[in-house]
Scaffold this active site. Sequence first.
Site, short mmCIF file in Angstrom:
data_model
loop_
_atom_site.label_atom_id
_atom_site.label_comp_id
_atom_site.label_asym_id
_atom_site.label_seq_id
_atom_site.Cartn_x
_atom_site.Cartn_y
_atom_site.Cartn_z
N GLY A 1 5.80 0.70 1.19
CA GLY A 1 4.80 0.14 0.29
C GLY A 1 4.52 0.97 -0.94
O GLY A 1 3.57 0.72 -1.67
N LYS B 1 9.33 1.14 -3.76
CA LYS B 1 10.76 1.41 -3.89
C LYS B 1 11.51 0.15 -4.35
O LYS B 1 12.29 0.19 -5.30
CB LYS B 1 11.33 1.92 -2.55
CG LYS B 1 10.68 3.22 -2.10
CD LYS B 1 11.28 3.76 -0.83
CE LYS B 1 10.93 2.95 0.39
NZ LYS B 1 9.50 2.98 0.74
N HIS C 1 -22.39 12.45 13.52
CA HIS C 1 -21.39 12.71 12.48
C HIS C 1 -22.05 12.70 11.10
O HIS C 1 -21.83 13.58 10.27
CB HIS C 1 -20.33 11.60 12.45
CG HIS C 1 -19.38 11.60 13.60
ND1 HIS C 1 -18.65 12.69 13.96
CD2 HIS C 1 -19.01 10.60 14.45
CE1 HIS C 1 -17.87 12.38 15.00
NE2 HIS C 1 -18.08 11.11 15.31
N GLU D 1 -22.66 8.15 16.00
CA GLU D 1 -22.38 8.07 14.55
C GLU D 1 -23.43 8.83 13.75
O GLU D 1 -23.12 9.46 12.74
CB GLU D 1 -22.30 6.62 14.09
CG GLU D 1 -21.10 5.83 14.62
CD GLU D 1 -19.76 6.50 14.36
OE1 GLU D 1 -19.60 7.16 13.32
OE2 GLU D 1 -18.87 6.37 15.23
P1 ADP Z 1 8.63 -0.43 -0.60
O1 ADP Z 1 9.92 -1.05 -1.01
O2 ADP Z 1 8.48 0.99 -1.03
O3 ADP Z 1 8.27 -0.60 0.83
P2 ADP Z 1 7.55 -2.44 -2.31
O4 ADP Z 1 8.21 -2.14 -3.58
O5 ADP Z 1 8.09 -3.56 -1.50
O6 ADP Z 1 7.45 -1.16 -1.40
O7 ADP Z 1 6.00 -2.68 -2.58
C1 ADP Z 1 5.32 -3.80 -2.13
C2 ADP Z 1 4.36 -4.30 -3.18
O8 ADP Z 1 3.32 -3.38 -3.40
C3 ADP Z 1 5.03 -4.47 -4.53
O9 ADP Z 1 5.60 -5.71 -4.66
C4 ADP Z 1 3.88 -4.27 -5.49
O10 ADP Z 1 3.20 -5.46 -5.69
C5 ADP Z 1 2.97 -3.32 -4.76
N1 ADP Z 1 3.18 -1.95 -5.26
C6 ADP Z 1 3.69 -0.91 -4.55
N2 ADP Z 1 3.73 0.19 -5.31
C7 ADP Z 1 3.27 -0.14 -6.52
C8 ADP Z 1 3.08 0.56 -7.75
N3 ADP Z 1 3.39 1.86 -7.88
N4 ADP Z 1 2.60 -0.12 -8.80
C9 ADP Z 1 2.29 -1.42 -8.70
N5 ADP Z 1 2.44 -2.14 -7.58
C10 ADP Z 1 2.92 -1.52 -6.49
#
Ligand code: ADP
Length: 620
Positions: A210, A213, A432, A429
């Site tokens: 996420g 990449k 904490h 809680e």
């Molecule tokens: P990975 O391939 O690293 O698992 P993704 O590229 O599939 O991650 O990311 C999933 C979604 O999260 C993207 O389509 C985008 O909408 C959002 N996202 C992730 N990183 C960014 C970023 N740096 N800027 C903007 N959106 C992002």
Amino acid sequence: MTNGSEPDKKPSINPILGAIVLFALAFMAMPLFLGNQASQTIPYSAFKSQIEDGTIREVTLTQTTIVGVFGGVENDGVTQLRAVLPVQNDPELFPLLADNDVSVTAVNSGDGSIIGALFPWIIVIGFYIWFIRRMRSGMTGLPGGVGDLMSGRFMKPANPAQKITFDDVAGQDTAKREVSELVEFLRDPERFARVGAEVPHGVLLMGPPGTGKTLLARALAGEADVPFFSTTGSEFIEVFVGVGAGRVRKMFEAARKAAPAIIFIDELDSIGRTRGTGVGGGHDEREQTLNQILAELDGFSGKEAVVVLAATNRPDVLDPALLRPGRFDRHVTLNLPDKAARRAILDIHAKGLPIAKNVDLDTIAAGTPGFSGADLKNLLNEAAISAARTSAHEIQPIDIDEARDKVMMGTVRTLAIQPDERHRLAVHEAGHTAVAHFLPEADPLYKVTIIPRGQALGGTHMLPENERQTLPEPYLQGQLTTLLAGRAAERLLMTSVSSGADDDIRRATTIARSMVARWGMDNEIGPIDLRDSDDHPFLGQTIAKPRNFADATAARVDAAVQVLLKAAEAKATEILTHHKDKVLVLATTLEQEETLDANAIRKCLDPDNVTPLHDRSVPI
Ligand code: ADP
């Protein structure tokens, strides 16, 4: 922070086993169609005598046989009699049937049950065809096993309206810079070829899930305006050996034809695991696929304008052969976004959403450490869903707050909590919260709740002011004290402890162990690396590693960890005892209200100084 439910798994049926079962069923069913088990074939003359005896009331005639419904009692269980008709027509038959009032049905095919006889074979042949088609579709990956490999499997960014550029990727500046060097090459490969410059063909994008990449790879395609062939490592793994390798070959072939082009392979680790380790059962198919990828990478002449990007969050398990020069030799790391990057990602995804004016994206960015880009996008989407549910026109702070908790910890659970448990939860809680409030080293409080969510029964939420790259010893001690304060409060105010501190103790132990075994914070043991596990850079997990120190040393580490934890608990008890009355007020209020924000907490714990905290008065 997980809610423990396994993702639904499709029940998988072994196709070969299925075929065997179906064949067996078809054969078992055959007699049903071929004729009744209770039928008996008798000589024609005997058949005629049965008609004369009046035991047959109905017959079915075909060209060659006569079948009668037998009503006699002598032959137990027999309900049908059949006989082969004589070749010469028997002129006596019809008068005999008429005299005995037998009803006659004539059918014009051989046996009268020919359809029945064929039926199981229709099933068997039908199944066979279905099975073969499935096998073929396995080979090409397309439904029905027809069509061109290229038509569905690899996607190209055909629609220029959806073109993604580097502007769509927030943060990740280093990664963007490294990848952007390839843009020039893809735009004008001739220029590089003329001066004999070799541009890297394989780029490995590493980072937690996420972090963008895939997004970055697509942005590169968008910037360079070249076709984008995308696939996932796991798609290459098929039952049939050789299919994956064939697909790899076809994909590279297509990309070369379309050059300049980009190939993107997601989840490279699912094919690219070290060969011969037996991980995944020494999968022949996987090895062949991997070998094919290596062969394709080696086959680039250096001038072909095809760039292969691959993504993984497990670079540690990749086969070293993949990382050799000429293959995936350029490594680009994407990290979880820091506060500023989170803000930038929120800005991108908040565009076009009707967000209320009193929502402060900075506060959201501050309150979401550890969130990936995908998590942040998800958070805004959940907030929009929550706003839509209440038919609001704008996304309110409360929607965002709900969405954050949901993404972070899972949905609210409707647990039947007994009143005495609820009281204990509130005390826990409050412990904490109070310690975090009174300890100067602790992060500022954001809110406290006893609403169960995901795996947690309640939670004290804090906002780290800055994301720390280094953790000072007093800060860590403060964390230990805060973590163990829930339990201390239970013992102080309820005279006993409970299992509710399970996660607190686990987390505190992890921190204390790191303090002793990694960061040299125990004076006697000193600065020596005594860890028995490594943090995985992208998985957020620790991976056990062989211990290379003596048992006696391990025992000393354990003892030092124990000392730290006991000291922290004692400190928590001391703070809570000192402020016992206020802690009781907080626990009681929390039990009534379920959730208290920073100002409400201050009202209970610091009644003489209740000026609201402006910077945190808006719940994120
Ligand atoms: P990975 O391939 O690293 O698992 P993704 O590229 O599939 O991650 O990311 C999933 C979604 O999260 C993207 O389509 C985008 O909408 C959002 N996202 C992730 N990183 C960014 C970023 N740096 N800027 C903007 N959106 C992002």
